[in-house]
Write an enzyme that holds these catalytic residues in place. Structure first.
Site, PDB file in Angstrom:
ATOM      1  N   ASN A  31      39.286 -40.955  -4.280  1.00  0.00           N
ATOM      2  CA  ASN A  31      39.398 -42.110  -3.394  1.00  0.00           C
ATOM      3  C   ASN A  31      40.033 -43.224  -4.209  1.00  0.00           C
ATOM      4  OD1 ASN A  31      39.112 -44.281  -1.716  1.00  0.00           O
ATOM      5  ND2 ASN A  31      36.872 -44.365  -1.802  1.00  0.00           N
TER       6      ASN A  31
ATOM      7  N   LYS B 217      40.993 -46.007  -3.244  1.00  0.00           N
ATOM      8  CA  LYS B 217      40.633 -47.329  -2.698  1.00  0.00           C
ATOM      9  C   LYS B 217      41.887 -48.203  -2.581  1.00  0.00           C
ATOM     10  CE  LYS B 217      36.083 -46.772  -4.670  1.00  0.00           C
ATOM     11  NZ  LYS B 217      34.775 -47.363  -4.815  1.00  0.00           N
TER      12      LYS B 217
ATOM     13  N   HIS C  82      33.114 -44.864   4.784  1.00  0.00           N
ATOM     14  CA  HIS C  82      32.801 -45.204   3.383  1.00  0.00           C
ATOM     15  C   HIS C  82      31.908 -46.443   3.374  1.00  0.00           C
ATOM     16  CE1 HIS C  82      33.283 -46.482  -0.776  1.00  0.00           C
ATOM     17  NE2 HIS C  82      33.661 -45.250  -1.040  1.00  0.00           N
TER      18      HIS C  82
ATOM     19  N   GLU D  87      31.944 -49.018   1.648  1.00  0.00           N
ATOM     20  CA  GLU D  87      32.683 -50.287   1.567  1.00  0.00           C
ATOM     21  C   GLU D  87      33.171 -50.700   2.955  1.00  0.00           C
ATOM     22  OE1 GLU D  87      35.391 -49.112  -1.532  1.00  0.00           O
ATOM     23  OE2 GLU D  87      33.703 -49.017  -2.920  1.00  0.00           O
TER      24      GLU D  87
ATOM     25  N   GLU E 286      27.062 -40.415  -0.805  1.00  0.00           N
ATOM     26  CA  GLU E 286      27.383 -41.429  -1.808  1.00  0.00           C
ATOM     27  C   GLU E 286      26.303 -42.510  -1.834  1.00  0.00           C
ATOM     28  OE1 GLU E 286      31.864 -41.339  -2.741  1.00  0.00           O
ATOM     29  OE2 GLU E 286      31.503 -42.855  -1.230  1.00  0.00           O
TER      30      GLU E 286
ATOM     31  N   GLY F 292      30.793 -47.083  -8.188  1.00  0.00           N
ATOM     32  CA  GLY F 292      31.481 -48.080  -9.006  1.00  0.00           C
ATOM     33  C   GLY F 292      30.583 -48.789  -9.998  1.00  0.00           C
TER      34      GLY F 292
ATOM     35  N   SER G 187      30.195 -42.623  -9.228  1.00  0.00           N
ATOM     36  CA  SER G 187      30.406 -42.603 -10.681  1.00  0.00           C
ATOM     37  C   SER G 187      30.527 -41.193 -11.264  1.00  0.00           C
ATOM     38  CB  SER G 187      29.305 -43.401 -11.397  1.00  0.00           C
ATOM     39  OG  SER G 187      29.331 -44.759 -10.960  1.00  0.00           O
TER      40      SER G 187
END
Ligand code: PEP
Length: 249
Positions: free
Chosen positions: A10, A12, A95, A97, A167, A173, A213
């Site tokens: 990904n 991003k 996702h 985010e 996730e 991250g 991660s």
């Protein structure tokens, strides 16, 4: 037949089109592992040039989002027809985010999942709990709801071909990876949830990734767990290390 591992990067909101082509060229020879499906989840504007750069390789492309209509007055959105025509095979949906910053709900994600499937795209549907939810002991209640609502009206046949990415938000991250036992526990519970919604065949077929991660040092142990069918990789997918992760599968 066992499930084939799927390792998706990904990217991003990173990489201009020219940077994206360079990165794709760099990674191309490093990810040629026939034992796994390899996916680059690139920004929308990079899809066309990266598709050209990876033509004829084992690399498939994913979009990072998609709207749930084919066309029309939806300024700024990208449709499944556009993605399919550009050679995209997968689409990352829901996702964390997008849930957090763009307020996407399970119902929005469900519309996108149904629309992607109707256009022959494979959704990588993300789910995962916050640190607060984990500490309150409601991880699986929360994820079950994300899965049930996200898969509303998806048929068993469609679900079999899908990918779910577990996730945990606290691991994205942050450099703080879930242990392989923690990740396996939730991925197994997700598979049980799929079995409850559909049946054992569907639960056996659907692929469940871990994301949060993942790096070249921890990938092999995570991917060796029985219910973890690969990874959704953020930061490390922008580096040559992604090749090592792909070969950990
Ligand atoms: C992600 O954003 O999907 C992700 C897992 O990011 P990272 O690997 O950087 O934690």
């Amino acid at each position: 037949m066992g499930r084939k591992k799927i390792i998706a990067g990904n990217w991003k909101m990173n990489m201009t089109p020219s940077e994206a082509v360079k990165l794709a060229e760099t990674l191309k020879p490093l990810v040629n592992n026939e034992k796994a499906d390899v996916v680059f989840g690139v920004p929308a504007i990079d899809i066309v040039p990266v598709a050209e750069a990876v033509r004829g390789t084992n690399i498939e492309l994913a979009a990072q989002n998609m709207y749930f209509e084919e066309k029309g007055a939806y300024t700024g959105e990208i449709s499944p027809l556009m993605l399919a025509d550009a050679g995209v095979r997968y689409v990352i949906l829901g996702h964390s985010e997008r849930r957090e910053y763009f307020k996407e709900t399970n119902a929005d994600i469900n519309k996108k999942v149904l629309c992607a499937l109707a256009h022959g795209l494979t959704p990588i549907m993300c789910c995962g709990e916050s640190l607060e939810q984990r500490e309150m002991g409601v991880t699986m209640d929360f994820i079950r709801q994300q899965i049930k609502e996200g898969l509303c009206e998806v048929t068993a046949e469609q679900a079999k071909g899908m990918v779910i990415a577990y996730e945990p938000i606290w691991a994205i991250g942050t450099g703080k990876t879930a242990t392989s036992e923690q990740a396996e526990e939730v991925c197994r519970a997700i598979r049980e949830c799929i079995c409850e919604i559909y049946d054992a065949d569907t639960a056996e077929a659907i692929r469940i990734q871990y994301g949060g991660s993942v790096n070249a040092g921890n990938a092999a142990e995570l991917f060796a767990m029985p219910d973890i069918d690969g990874g959704l990789v953020g930061g490390a997918s922008l580096k040559e290390d992604f090749g090592k992760i792909v070969f950990s599968a």
